[in-house]
Enzyme design. Structure first.
Site, PDB file in Angstrom:
ATOM      1  N   LEU A 197       3.740  15.075   2.492  1.00 47.34           N
ATOM      2  CA  LEU A 197       2.996  14.785   1.269  1.00 47.34           C
ATOM      3  C   LEU A 197       2.330  13.420   1.401  1.00 47.34           C
ATOM      4  CD1 LEU A 197       5.520  16.019  -1.453  1.00 47.34           C
ATOM      5  CD2 LEU A 197       3.571  17.241  -0.464  1.00 47.34           C
ATOM      6  N   GLY A 217       7.096   9.988   2.321  1.00 47.32           N
ATOM      7  CA  GLY A 217       7.180   8.774   3.132  1.00 47.32           C
ATOM      8  C   GLY A 217       8.005   7.697   2.446  1.00 47.32           C
ATOM      9  N   ASP A 221       5.647  -0.882   0.826  1.00 47.46           N
ATOM     10  CA  ASP A 221       4.895  -1.785   1.706  1.00 47.46           C
ATOM     11  C   ASP A 221       3.962  -2.749   0.997  1.00 47.46           C
ATOM     12  OD1 ASP A 221       2.890  -0.128   0.831  1.00 47.46           O
ATOM     13  OD2 ASP A 221       2.069   0.278   2.808  1.00 47.46           O
ATOM     14  N   ASN A 223       1.278  -2.270  -0.301  1.00 46.67           N
ATOM     15  CA  ASN A 223      -0.112  -1.935   0.013  1.00 46.67           C
ATOM     16  C   ASN A 223      -0.599  -2.482   1.362  1.00 46.67           C
ATOM     17  OD1 ASN A 223      -2.190  -0.364  -0.925  1.00 46.67           O
ATOM     18  ND2 ASN A 223      -3.316  -2.075  -1.800  1.00 46.67           N
ATOM     19  N   ARG A 224       0.298  -2.643   2.318  1.00 48.50           N
ATOM     20  CA  ARG A 224      -0.114  -3.166   3.625  1.00 48.50           C
ATOM     21  C   ARG A 224      -0.474  -2.059   4.619  1.00 48.50           C
ATOM     22  NH1 ARG A 224       4.616  -6.004   2.871  1.00 48.50           N
ATOM     23  NH2 ARG A 224       5.630  -4.846   4.549  1.00 48.50           N
ATOM     24  N   LEU A 243      -0.172  15.992  -3.927  1.00 49.25           N
ATOM     25  CA  LEU A 243       0.117  16.514  -5.260  1.00 49.25           C
ATOM     26  C   LEU A 243      -1.191  16.699  -6.029  1.00 49.25           C
ATOM     27  CD1 LEU A 243       3.165  14.277  -6.298  1.00 49.25           C
ATOM     28  CD2 LEU A 243       3.209  16.572  -5.316  1.00 49.25           C
ATOM     29  N   LEU A 257       2.651   5.631  -7.013  1.00 54.05           N
ATOM     30  CA  LEU A 257       3.853   6.370  -7.363  1.00 54.05           C
ATOM     31  C   LEU A 257       4.947   5.995  -6.375  1.00 54.05           C
ATOM     32  CD1 LEU A 257       2.552   9.970  -8.155  1.00 54.05           C
ATOM     33  CD2 LEU A 257       3.003   8.106  -9.747  1.00 54.05           C
TER      34      LEU A 257
END
Length: 331
Positions: A197, A217, A221, A223-224, A243, A257
């Site tokens: 996903l 997953g 992170d 956003n890295r 999704l 999310l």
């Protein structure tokens, strides 16, 4: 007093700044913000512990005062009544625990297989790994309460991630699959049924095929590492999907999310077979605004299982505390 507190706070900030030297200014700012947030959580936890202790002492004194003000016969009746009530509560809790064990055991045989991929721990800081562990605890607790639990897998449980999981009270009793190996190694004979996903997939998930094994997953992170799960799935030659959030919602500014939100959405869908109801029950109001159910909105809010922001932590903090304690104690 205020001067001393201010000096302590400044001292902490100086230590934090020393720890993040070498990062970009933007990364330093984010790291400093995260460190402050973690420090405040520790302080709040200490305050709540002290308040809980004082409340317990107050209740104990109140009980002692009640006993002191009645006759010996009334005292015996009060003590017996309290003992019966405690026994009833323990029996009810034991029954609930046994029902939970039965549901989760049955899910191992017939439930929807959902994997949390933990092979990204080398890309995360210690605080990010801790955050992910908290999300996994929440997943297990929610799954245990679900009328239609999934069969939860944790793969890649090695390194610091594995160490933190092993330190959780009751973790050894969790009714899940725990694999040090990757999902590719553990499920080599089921490779054609693996579905990662990821928000970057072009395939929109319409239904949950019970024969498929869905992978989320496990990466907090900040956003890295955008797109890393899609790249991994492509390199491994496995299917991908996202999704269908864009079919039902438009997301607001915060488009992230967490792992536990994605897992809970999947659980809600298993119960209701209704994507819209699942999204609206799980995704916080501040993160969304309703769109036409028949119009594909696309875009926002489809970063699944790859990162977590501080607001998500705050939204789930109180609920997570309760459910994580349940998961740790009950196994």
């Amino acid at each position: 007093m205020e001067s001393t507190d201010q000096n302590d706070e400044n001292g902490v900030e100086e230590q934090v700044k020393l720890q993040i030297v070498g990062l970009s200014k933007s990364a330093q700012k984010k790291q400093l913000k995260q460190q402050r947030y973690e420090a405040k959580k520790v302080e709040k936890k200490a305050r709540m512990k002290e308040e809980k202790k004082r409340e317990a002492e107050r209740k104990r004194k109140e009980w002692d005062d009640k006993l002191a003000g009645v006759t010996e016969e009334e005292r015996s009746k009060m003590i017996e009544s309290r003992r019966d009530l405690r026994k009833e509560r323990m029996e009810k809790r034991s029954e609930e625990r046994q029902n939970k064990i039965r549901r989760l055991t049955h899910a191992k045989e017939t439930g929807q297989n959902i994997i949390v991929d933990l092979e990204f721990s080398h890309l995360m800081t210690a605080s990010e790994i801790h955050s992910l562990v908290q999300q996994i605890m929440y997943c297990y607790a929610v799954n245990g309460r679900s009328a239609s639990p999934a069969h939860l897998w944790l793969t890649g449980c090695e390194g610091e991630m594995g160490n933190q999981l092993q330190r959780l009270p009751g973790y050894d009793k969790w009714i899940i699959e725990k694999e040090n190996r990757s999902y590719i190694e553990a499920l080599l004979d089921q490779k054609e049924n693996l579905v990662y996903l990821t928000a970057d997939s072009e395939n929109v998930l319409d239904d949950l095929d019970p024969n498929k094994i869905f992978i989320v997953g496990g990466l907090v992170d900040r956003n890295r590492w955008k797109g890393i799960t899609m790249k991994k799935a492509q390199e491994q030659g496995i299917q991908t999907a996202k999704l269908p959030i864009g079919n039902y919602l438009k997301m607001s500014s915060s488009q992230v999310l967490t792992v536990n939100q994605v897992f809970e959405i999947l659980l809600k869908f298993l119960e209701t077979r209704d994507w819209k109801a699942s999204f609206f029950q799980v995704i916080p109001q501040r993160k969304r605004r309703e769109g036409d159910s028949g119009e594909h909105q696309g875009g926002g809010g489809e970063v699944v299982g790859e990162e977590c922001d501080d607001d998500d932590e705050k939204d789930y903090e109180s609920e997570r505390k309760k459910t994580c304690i349940e998961a740790a104690n009950d196994g």
